[in-house]
Design an enzyme around this catalytic site. Structure first.
Site, PDB file in Angstrom:
ATOM      1  CG  ASP A  62      -1.136  -2.460   0.298  1.00  0.00           C
ATOM      2  OD1 ASP A  62      -2.378  -2.527   0.424  1.00  0.00           O
ATOM      3  OD2 ASP A  62      -0.437  -1.581   0.843  1.00  0.00           O
ATOM      4  CG  ASP A  68      -3.397   2.261   0.949  1.00  0.00           C
ATOM      5  OD1 ASP A  68      -4.485   2.861   1.051  1.00  0.00           O
ATOM      6  OD2 ASP A  68      -2.523   2.268   1.833  1.00  0.00           O
ATOM      7  CG  ASP A  90       2.459   0.462  -1.532  1.00  0.00           C
ATOM      8  OD1 ASP A  90       3.302   1.150  -2.139  1.00  0.00           O
ATOM      9  OD2 ASP A  90       2.356   0.446  -0.293  1.00  0.00           O
TER      10      ASP A  90
END
Lengths: 353, 416
Positions: free
Chosen positions: B97, B99, B321
């Site tokens: 991820d 982000d 992440d």
């Protein structure tokens, strides 16, 4: 091609199991038909318990191969976790020593064969490559590398500290031997027959009782009680130390860095050298003299427990408490200091009431 | 009807129309996946859902019109079981991820806001740990997205892809990039080689791509003594893994315009910085040759190179992440669903298309126009080719439906 000698050196591998199967040994008649094997198994167990070493007799390969499953049978029948781990660690150390001197062809055959170190065997290639001042002889697929290397908490085992390309991690011969030995250990720890399913005939039962007696004696004399045990559940330790202490209590093996961290931490908070040594007594490879030396050395040098950032890198950090997850502490000693203060204050308030 | 309720009604009807008009594809091996949904009118998440056929899946989306839809990265024997032990974990795709929320970007200072729920104090930028006015720690954060945020996320994505393809030998066909519908990208790796990896193994991969725990000595950057004379040896451009990356990153760093401030931030003394700045071209040339000449500059010893290396490692690492990748039971956003905080489509993008992908254009779903009234100050934003705003509190504006959905979902405007 693996020889009988190879099977004696690595008696947990598939071809050794196949070799044993041919004998069609019945547990009921084992002690009468193969007394030499039962005796050898008993000796191996004695050496494991007392010296922490899986010994090797190089002049009788057949006995060495056949004794291995008998050793495992006794270990399963006794059902003592400490003994199981001490056996696995001792056996893995012996395997590692053999592998370091092993021919490359043999290493390839053992590692790639399904069932020896993993279900499908390792994706391992022999290829020499010089990187800077280091010579790498092997490359292993990262999937197989990670399945085992994650058990080591030393920074040199982090994948980023090895040349990695196209899915393969480069390793020196020494590193590969260490990694394979660890995989042997994990493999023999994963299979066990529950104690309740094992019924031993009288002759084997008597040997088992002797071994149990020896374990009891050894545990009483060497392991003793862990004096810090009572504090484990007191909530005063940071989660990382708490987790290590719980594993220590169960007699699980700790990595080198975990041992150092526990040692430095306990010395830092003012524990006596002897108490710190006692913490390590249940380790499967406990050696009193060596532990005493390390503790004394650490104390004289005044080493400080690792910082949280370093522990994160080693995979030792377990941020289950909010002080840790919110990043308000930078060193586990700060956690201990703060928590000791709070607990002390709570106790005082309670007493005053 | 209260204006927020009216807005939610509109959002739900628009989302409903989207799910009705589009045959949302099911994720790979969907019958082994757990699904989770958040609804418009209920708090919390419906978890442990499973679908045995496609029509059942489509019917659920059309009937319930979820605000947010998720599915597991993992494969289970019984995805419906209420606890993880009962599900029978069979493996999980490897998920990353990226982000923008976790990336340091200058734009955040201009478009992210915080409001203290206790005293109402407001401010721009990242939420403070404590309200400067009343010292309360209960502070709401209103995050925004812009081209700069999403381009930073894309930069990290490119770095990650390079790690996956070059170092891990993952093929382009095994990777799916998904725009999250909000502030970043999800990268799904569908490969047998990663499916059974433990959480610890996944953490090690995250550490690899983020450069956590890299020790330059292990990459071969060391001082050696030859015939009593000290010399520095190190990796070259073609060294596998982090060694080669380090060399490339240092060369890039010496070619950048802000090298002086980077070296200063790395804690290198002024006189040493001067030597390095006066010999930029020399360093680039010395490190570009094979074997490289790490001891090309007099006065620049191993300790300075280590400081430079630690900056170079940071620059070439991919910021992902960690909890998302290491959680083998994680629910991730369902591809082609709509994001409840933007109304944007959670859209898969091929590796070839990612360079050109424009979230503010390609993930936009709705067409038409509506009038809205702003509840608060609204920074500038772009939908498609058109730039909107900034708008002041209480301002009434007629906007394209895609922009209206974005503003209502972000809860910064209401239908007038």
């Amino acid at each position: 091609m693996l020889t009988k000698e190879d099977l004696a050196k690595y008696p947990s591998i598939e071809p050794a199991r196949e070799y044993v199967r041919q004998f069609n040994i019945d547990i009921a008649t084992l002690a009468d038909e193969y007394p030499a094997i039962v005796n050898r198994a008993r000796q191996i167990l004695r050496d494991i318990i007392v010296k922490g070493v899986y010994t090797y007799v190089s002049n009788d390969f057949e006995t060495e191969i056949l004794a291995f499953p008998v050793v495992r049978l006794f270990i399963d029948a006794i059902g003592d976790d400490w003994l199981r781990r001490r056996f696995a660690v001792a056996f893995s150390k012996r395997v590692g020593q053999f592998l370091q001197k092993e021919e490359n062809e043999k290493i390839l055959e053992i590692a790639r064969m399904p069932g020896n170190v993993s279900e499908h065997g390792w994706n391992l290639i022999y290829e020499i490559k010089r990187v800077g001042v280091k010579f790498y002889e092997w490359k292993l697929h990262f999937k197989d590398y990670l399945s085992t290397a994650v058990h080591f908490h030393d920074i040199t085992w982090k994948m980023c500290n090895h040349p990695v390309s196209n899915g393969y991690v480069r390793l020196t011969k020494r590193e590969l031997a260490r990694l394979l030995a660890e995989a042997f250990k994990e493999k023999i720890l994963e299979k066990r027959v529950p104690k309740r399913f094992i019924e031993l005939p009288d002759k084997l039962m008597r040997i088992l009782e002797d071994i149990e007696e020896l374990i009891k004696k050894y545990k009483k004399e060497v392991i003793r009680e862990i004096p810090i045990k009572a504090e484990i559940t007191g909530g005063v330790y940071p989660p990382c130390i708490q987790y290590i202490l719980e594993r220590t209590e169960r007699g699980e093996n700790l990595s080198h860095v975990e041992r150092l961290f526990l040692m430095f931490f306990m010395l830092d908070i003012g524990k006596a050298e002897e108490d710190v040594v006692n913490l390590f007594r249940k380790m499967p490879d406990f050696n009193e003299e060596r532990t005493k030396y390390y503790v004394k050395h650490a104390k004289s040098k005044g080493y400080t427990a690792h910082n949280c950032d370093t522990l994160k890198t080693y995979g030792i950090c377990r941020p289950t408490h909010k002080w840790c997850s919110e990043g308000t502490i930078k060193n586990p000693l700060v956690f201990y200091g703060r928590m000791s203060y709070i607990l002390h204050k709570e106790r005082r308030t309670k007493n005053e009431k | 009807m209260k204006s927020r309720a009216k807005s939610i009604l509109l959002l739900k009807s628009l989302f409903g129309a989207y799910y009705k008009e589009n045959d949302i594809p099911t994720p790979p091996q969907f019958s082994k996946r757990e699904f989770g949904f958040m609804l418009w009118t209920k708090e919390g998440m419906i978890r442990h859902k499973t679908f045995y056929n496609r029509s059942e899946f489509l019917m659920f989306l059309r009937k319930n019109v979820p605000k947010n839809a998720y599915r597991s990265a993992a494969y289970y024997l019984d995805p419906e079981a209420q606890n993880m032990e009962g599900k029978g974990w069979l493996g999980a795709d490897l998920i990353f991820d990226i982000d923008a929320d976790h990336l340091v970007t200058k734009c955040k200072e201009t478009h992210d806001k915080w409001v203290c729920t206790n005293c109402g104090a407001k401010g721009l930028g990242k939420r403070p740990d404590q309200c400067p006015n009343c010292k309360s720690t209960v502070i709401d954060e209103i995050t925004w997205i812009c081209d700069q945020c999403l381009n930073s996320a894309k930069d990290e994505l490119f770095k990650l892809l390079d790690f996956l393809f070059s170092d891990f030998g993952i093929s382009k066909e095994e990777v799916k990039i998904v725009y999250s519908g909000h502030r970043g990208y999800h990268i799904h790796v569908y490969s047998e080689t990663v499916r059974e990896l433990s959480s610890e193994g996944r953490r090690e991969i995250v550490d690899y791509v983020s450069g956590t725990g890299v020790r330059v000595e292990n990459l071969g950057l060391v001082e050696i003594s030859v015939g009593g004379r000290k010399s520095i040896v190190g990796p070259d451009l073609n060294t596998e893994g982090w060694g080669g990356r380090l060399v490339k990153s240092i060369i890039k760093l010496f070619s950048s315009h802000n090298i002086e401030s980077i070296l200063r931030d790395a804690g290198i003394q002024r006189n040493k910085i001067e030597i390095l700045l006066n010999n930029k071209e020399k360093v680039i040339k010395a490190l570009s040759t094979i074997p490289p000449r790490w001891d090309i500059l007099q006065g620049i010893g191993i300790s300075i190179w280590k400081k430079i290396a630690s900056v170079a490692i940071k620059l070439s690492s991919a910021q992902v992440d960690e909890p998302v990748s290491i959680d083998v039971h994680r629910l991730i956003r369902l591809e082609y669903s709509l994001h409840g905080s933007t109304g944007f489509k959670v859209i898969p993008i091929s590796v070839a298309e990612i360079e050109k992908f424009d979230p503010f254009k390609d993930a936009v779903v709705f067409k038409g126009e509506k009038e809205v009234i702003f509840r608060d100050y609204c920074p500038e934003f772009r939908i498609g080719e058109e730039v909107f705003g900034p708008y002041q509190e209480d301002e009434k504006v007629e906007l394209p439906l895609s922009a209206v959905v974005f503003l209502l979902a972000k809860n910064i405007a209401e239908l007038s």
